[in-house]
Design an enzyme around this catalytic site. Sequence first.
Site, short mmCIF file in Angstrom:
data_model
loop_
_atom_site.label_atom_id
_atom_site.label_comp_id
_atom_site.label_asym_id
_atom_site.label_seq_id
_atom_site.Cartn_x
_atom_site.Cartn_y
_atom_site.Cartn_z
N GLN A 292 40.40 52.64 17.11
CA GLN A 292 41.62 52.44 16.33
C GLN A 292 41.83 53.56 15.33
O GLN A 292 41.72 53.35 14.11
CB GLN A 292 41.55 51.09 15.59
N PRO A 293 42.13 54.76 15.81
CA PRO A 293 42.19 55.92 14.92
C PRO A 293 43.40 55.98 13.99
O PRO A 293 43.48 56.88 13.15
CB PRO A 293 42.23 57.09 15.91
N LYS A 294 44.37 55.05 14.15
CA LYS A 294 45.56 55.14 13.30
C LYS A 294 45.61 54.05 12.23
O LYS A 294 46.66 53.63 11.78
CB LYS A 294 46.82 55.06 14.16
N ASN A 295 44.46 53.55 11.87
CA ASN A 295 44.37 52.48 10.89
C ASN A 295 43.86 53.06 9.56
O ASN A 295 42.95 53.89 9.55
CB ASN A 295 43.41 51.43 11.47
N ASP B 186 44.13 63.34 19.54
CA ASP B 186 45.47 63.37 18.94
C ASP B 186 45.41 64.41 17.83
O ASP B 186 44.92 64.12 16.74
CB ASP B 186 45.87 62.01 18.38
#
Lengths: 368, 369
Positions: free
Chosen positions: A141-144, A175
């Site tokens: 979950q790299p966008k948390n 990303d």
Amino acid sequence: KLAMSGVEEISDESVEVKEGEEFDVEAEDHLRDDFLLDPTRYIFYRDRKEWADLEPVPQDDGPNPVVKIAYSEKFSDVYDYFRALLKNDERSERAFALTSEAIELNAANYTVWHYRRVLLQALSKDLREEMRYITAIIEEQPKNYQVWHHRRMVVEWLNDPSEELEFIADILSQDAKNYHAWQHRQWVIQEYKLWDDELDFVENLLEEDVRNNSAWNQRHFVISHTSGFSDAMEREIQYCLYQIKKAPNNESAWNYLKGILQPLGLSAQPGLLERVLELKQTHCSPYLLAFLFDCYEDALENSKENVAEEEQQKTLKKALEICQLLAQEDTIRKEYWLFLGRSLKNKHGKLNNYTFELCVIHPELEII
Amino acid sequence: KDSISTKGSELRLYNCFSDFCFDIFCYFQKGLRHLSDAYECLDASRPWLCFWILHSLELLEEPIPAAVASDVCHFLARCQSPAGGFAGGPGQHAHLAPTYAAVNALCIIGTEQAYNIIDREKLLDFLMSVKQPDGSFVMHVGGEVDVRSAYCAASVASLTNILTPKLFEDTTNWILSCQNWEGGLSGVPGLEAHGGYTFCGTAALVILGKEHMLDLKALLRWVVSRQMRFEGGFQGRCNKLVDGCYSFWQAGLLPLLHRALFKQGESELSRQRWMFEQQALQEYILLCCQNPTGGLVDKPGKSRDFYHTCYCLSGLSIAQHFGNMDLHHEMILGKEDNRLVRLQQSWAGGSAEQGWIHSEIEPTTTNKQ
């Protein structure tokens, strides 16, 4: 994206039947014969005897709830027990284990993360192991926001940034513009003074994608905090022009060029205007034209006393021509280019000489 | 877009906004009461769900039934922390984002009951508890810093009239340090300029009366450059993709800048239009961001959600209405029914006009439930 949405990819139409650790369901929807004996079968906390001493705390949404989420049974069960732990401020291994489950169900629950950090310290947990844990969570979950903040806390407690640059590079390989990743990277570099290899890192990213604006920003970040732009200016201008020739419509390169020159003034750089005018023949773009405008505007704003008014008005004329051109070519910004032209003319335009002469020679004449 | 602007399909597509009104109201009505388990990931953001839905309804001029309004008040009261501020859900810790959402949602409801929910004294305590020595704010105790927090703090402080100079000491300078070489603002100093953070920083400064300290010209150049010449919508950062939510975060900067430049003595500002392509933005939102079952989206192919619905509608309102207190110009694409409420007259904008409505709340009185 700001931490306000989180369901971008999820349909809120159907409640999908979730596959889970609850039980293995065969295609025909039959339970396996060994279901009750399956050691990997999920057991609700309310059914675990090691938790029997704790009274779960159901969520109190009140009698007429709003925005009520149809939590899965597993979610409710885990959070009922989380609330119980929180209420008692229980600091135990089982509490710590439960936070992992709560996080897996909703990694954006910052209350759970906070509690986990309290437990990490209270139980003197192995922070190296926590690093492994948070590494895995971020990969998923790299966008948390919470996961990155948690990692920063653990790195600070360990006072060990040695894994960071490589880890972040890996996330960026998936990303290259992940804002959280760049934020963490800048923090690590600044906090632990890890500047040495960063310009190379940036150049490699720009080799892969010259339009990566995050990489251009990082370039600016590194240089401003290391050599500064005075000595590096000529090299940086060269670098920009080189990249522009390769990809003339790359806005990032043009923005960077302007960004580094602006503090000194675009017209302060000798020969630059000429180089850009040359490029105009073969590598024109709205960005090039805008850059020319900015050069002319800077010349008008910062003209030295010995610049003749005629010279000024010529520059103004060139600037206004660019505005007109841009209003025609870059139509999405027409309102803006027209405003810029009006504003510049209002600021630097003089009464034309003819009118002025009329005023002087015939003061009684009404000038219409 | 040229291929779809043949007369027949143009009419069909421009009309579809109001044709789907029924579906969009169903979307909100349902969502305000019940959400599927797909929303478990927003279990720590439930005041946001209230705000996104209520603000959308407000823009569509759909009245909120008194019973619903009352239930929202009761729910948000349960999200209020005993230590002050609001949390993502009952029993969670206070956090500036749900605090912003809750206070703004209560202001949309606008009843005495709603205003009385907010414990203003405790709210001030909470804001002080997240204030940092360098002028920034953490989002929650033990949490992260970024410029969203300054906006959330400034917004709720001005709405509830608890704004003190001490509260925002050094905040102006911290926000200013977020303006970068691109002209926009980053989340924290050093990072890339980003629409969401730029809106938050700029709006916070407007509330604090310090927006003139930004390099407004550089900011203006940056934001107008974020409108995509083909799609008509806005991107969040240079060289990234268009997204419907930036219809608000980015386009919303133009009214703020218009006013700021005007205050600075700029005489050449238009009296009819914002400095972005209003029609193109409306086209992007109406033609590309509508979900046929109601609600709005990031871009075609993405699923709907309340966040995108709220901010696409907010952006649409800005694109439809130019003006301030004295001047008002409209430019409605499609049917008359497409008109939304003008944003400045509603609560969610970052404009400093927000503050005046609560002048009836004395700074010294406490609100008891």
